[in-house]
Design a protein around this motif. Structure first.
Motif, short mmCIF file in Angstrom:
data_model
loop_
_atom_site.label_atom_id
_atom_site.label_comp_id
_atom_site.label_asym_id
_atom_site.label_seq_id
_atom_site.Cartn_x
_atom_site.Cartn_y
_atom_site.Cartn_z
N LYS A 50 4.40 0.17 1.68
CA LYS A 50 4.76 -0.66 2.68
C LYS A 50 4.05 -1.96 2.18
CE LYS A 50 6.28 2.13 6.30
NZ LYS A 50 6.13 2.34 7.77
N GLN A 51 4.10 -3.06 2.84
CA GLN A 51 3.38 -4.41 2.71
C GLN A 51 2.61 -4.82 4.04
OE1 GLN A 51 4.32 -9.13 2.08
NE2 GLN A 51 6.27 -7.79 2.65
N HIS A 73 1.67 5.40 -10.53
CA HIS A 73 1.92 6.80 -9.65
C HIS A 73 3.30 6.64 -9.73
CE1 HIS A 73 0.99 9.78 -6.58
NE2 HIS A 73 2.05 9.28 -5.99
N HIS A 74 3.82 7.79 -9.75
CA HIS A 74 5.38 7.91 -9.61
C HIS A 74 5.73 7.51 -7.95
CE1 HIS A 74 9.56 9.54 -9.57
NE2 HIS A 74 9.24 9.95 -8.58
N LEU A 75 6.82 6.62 -8.04
CA LEU A 75 7.27 6.27 -6.81
C LEU A 75 8.89 6.45 -6.42
CD1 LEU A 75 5.86 2.80 -6.29
CD2 LEU A 75 5.05 4.90 -5.13
N CYS A 97 -3.45 0.30 -3.34
CA CYS A 97 -3.23 -1.15 -2.55
C CYS A 97 -3.14 -1.79 -3.80
CB CYS A 97 -4.11 -1.46 -1.38
SG CYS A 97 -3.82 -2.85 -0.67
N ALA A 98 -2.13 -2.69 -3.93
CA ALA A 98 -1.68 -3.70 -4.82
C ALA A 98 -1.03 -4.73 -4.83
CB ALA A 98 -1.06 -2.85 -6.17
N SER A 99 -1.30 -5.89 -5.67
CA SER A 99 -0.53 -7.17 -5.41
C SER A 99 1.13 -7.03 -5.40
CB SER A 99 -0.94 -8.12 -6.11
OG SER A 99 -0.87 -7.63 -7.65
N GLN A 100 1.67 -6.00 -5.99
CA GLN A 100 3.19 -5.79 -6.04
C GLN A 100 3.30 -4.35 -6.12
OE1 GLN A 100 5.85 -7.78 -6.41
NE2 GLN A 100 4.60 -9.21 -5.42
N TYR A 139 0.72 -1.12 0.02
CA TYR A 139 -0.06 -0.09 0.27
C TYR A 139 0.77 1.22 -0.01
CZ TYR A 139 0.73 -0.44 4.91
OH TYR A 139 1.49 -0.32 6.26
N PHE A 140 0.38 2.11 -0.58
CA PHE A 140 0.80 3.86 -0.47
C PHE A 140 -0.01 4.77 -0.35
CE2 PHE A 140 1.74 7.46 -3.03
CZ PHE A 140 2.89 8.06 -2.63
N PHE A 141 -0.12 5.51 0.76
CA PHE A 141 -0.75 6.44 1.03
C PHE A 141 -0.43 7.91 0.51
CE2 PHE A 141 -1.96 3.65 4.92
CZ PHE A 141 -3.10 2.92 4.48
N GLY A 142 -0.67 8.34 -0.77
CA GLY A 142 -0.26 9.76 -1.03
C GLY A 142 -0.98 10.83 -0.19
#
Length: 498
Positions: free
Chosen positions: A179-180, A142-144, A131-134, A122-125
């Motif tokens: 994060k996972q 989305h830029h990371l 939230c994704a499988s990878q 998951y990523f909280f912008g």
């Protein structure tokens, strides 16, 4: 190989996403949007009581009612879960590999299977939630930025990390703020919080024999249900975990393709070839020996690397390619997770308050020199101490569950997604809680009393065949712990090294 891109994967967001070619799109009341690969099992049930319901990404098995499909189980969950806490109680006895989204007027939360085999990153912008499988799938939309943690970078760049098959510890990733979701945690999609949870067995079993009957029922029901849903393949070795699952499959053995994987290394006299071949032959069952598998193709491995962050090139990677070429889409049963039950790291030998990161890292065979590992293990110990004391758990069993299975175990399942769907019958919370409630003396090696009793309960004839028979080298090593003179020990050690 375009259809294999992010095979059996998904991504969830609070804003609409453009589906990848061939992918399916789901709108959850304009609040959440899901897109998923067409080969990923998907079920959605809206609650009849209010504007709510459940979405299941993956498959669920009810070992007590093996004829039910994932959709039928999802319908029951939506009907019987008035709150998310209800849902946690209602999935307590279920097996499978899944992510469940639960939503209602008051709640929108996400939880996965007990060992987190269906991954959730998951990523909280500032403006968006993903939230994704990878994590690589999030990066598609989305830029990371890369991680700024130099200790983490040193850890994953080390030779020890690679030797340990990329055994990760903690919920961090190579991306900043991605994060996972770890085992025994759920994700609150509205508050953007992550919370630990624990569900206890509502019925206390008083004896080892009662636990054996209950665990046997769960394992048998899980494999029965799996074999009803799709074509099933099951690995057989000379080991304990494999033997228990073979015993659990007795009643449906005619529906299962049993196989031995040589990884192009084992010869016919290797115990993991010779014992299953003899045993299954005597039982009137065919064993398929996967040998002379084709060389790993560059294009296949490139797809794996795209699909799974940090995908490894191991002997079992060759097997995944073989599954893709000859067994695509089957359900592949393996015994992972059984290690939690059989005290993989040994009996409890210290109070949890006395256990340090050095103790855990040494027990797990990890890199004592890693600053990152010490920091993450100390964080984990601080988080679990109350749980370990309240539930009287062996802290190393919990470490195997949350860190070993949550990272290493889940990664192997994700790597397999390009070829087959994975199934781990020990991935059942009721089973794990039951087993961890037993005294360590019943679970630990070399006697493995619990595993032996499970085999005797389900298919006693299988105990007539050797389980992990010692090789000559192992027998000699065992002699070294006896009262042999030191000079003789050194002579034998030199022979073993040669």
């Amino acid at each position: 190989m375009d259809n294999l891109s992010y095979c059996r994967q998904y991504i969830i967001s609070d804003s609409r996403l453009e589906p990848l070619p061939g992918w399916c799109e789901v709108d959850i009341h304009g609040e959440l949007f899901v897109i998923h690969h067409p080969d990923l099992d998907f079920s959605r049930v809206d609650s009849p009581k209010e504007e709510g319901g459940v979405v299941v990404l993956g498959y669920i098995i009810d070992p007590m009612t093996p004829n039910l499909t994932t959709l039928e189980i999802a319908e029951r969950l939506a009907r019987d879960s008035n709150t998310f806490d209800d849902l946690l109680s209602n999935i307590f006895g279920l097996s499978g590999r899944y992510v469940i989204i639960y939503w209602s007027e008051k709640e929108a939360k996400l939880v996965h299977d007990p060992c987190a085999l269906r991954k959730a990153f998951y990523f909280f912008g500032d403006k968006n939630l993903f939230c994704a499988s990878q994590p690589g799938l999030i990066k598609n939309f989305h830029h990371l930025d890369g991680s700024q943690d130099l200790d983490l970078v040193d850890f994953i760049s080390s030779e020890k990390f690679l030797k340990n098959e990329s055994f990760w510890v903690g919920d961090e990733t190579v991306y900043h703020n991605v994060k996972q979701l770890m085992p025994n945690f759920y994700l609150d999609l509205r508050s953007k919080n992550v919370n630990r949870y624990w569900v206890n067995n509502p019925e206390k079993l008083g004896s080892l024999d009662e636990a054996v009957k209950e665990i046997s029922t769960i394992l048998k029901g899980s494999i029965d249900a799996a074999s009803r849903q799709r074509l099933v393949m099951q690995s057989v070795t000379a080991g304990w975990d494999s033997r228990v699952l073979l015993a659990a499959s007795k009643c449906v053995s005619k529906r299962i393709l049993y196989f031995v994987n040589t990884m192009n290394v084992y010869k016919d006299n290797h115990m993991d070839i010779a014992v299953p071949k003899k045993m299954l032959g005597d039982m009137g069952l065919e064993v398929n020996i996967f040998r002379e598998m084709p060389k790993l193709r560059d294009e296949f491995y490139e797809v794996m690397k795209m699909n799974v962050e940090g995908a490894r090139k191991l002997p079992k990677t060759l097997a995944i390619q073989y599954y893709h070429d000859f067994h695509y889409g089957k359900l592949n049963i393996n015994g992972n997770g059984s290690e939690i039950v059989r005290c993989y790291y040994g009996e409890k030998c210290a109070e949890s308050s006395m256990i340090s990161s050095s103790y855990v890292i040494k027990k797990a065979g990890l890199d004592q020199d890693s600053t990152y590992l010490h920091r993450k293990v100390e964080d984990w110990l601080a988080d679990v101490r109350d749980l370990v004391e309240e539930q009287d758990l062996n802290v190393m069993d919990l470490f195997y569950w949350e860190q070993r299975m949550g990272n290493w175990g889940g990664m192997f399942m994700s790597e397999q997604d390009v070829a087959v769907e994975g199934f781990m019958p020990f991935n059942n919370r009721r089973l794990l809680v039951l087993a961890l409630g037993l005294d360590d003396k019943y679970r630990v090696g070399p006697d493995h009393i619990l595993h032996k009793k499970l085999i005797k309960e389900m298919w006693p004839e299988l105990l007539e065949y050797p389980i992990n028979p010692d090789t000559l080298k192992v027998k000699i090593r065992n002699l070294l712990v006896t009262g042999m003179p030191e000079g003789m020990k050194e002579v034998i050690k030199n022979i073993l090294r040669s």
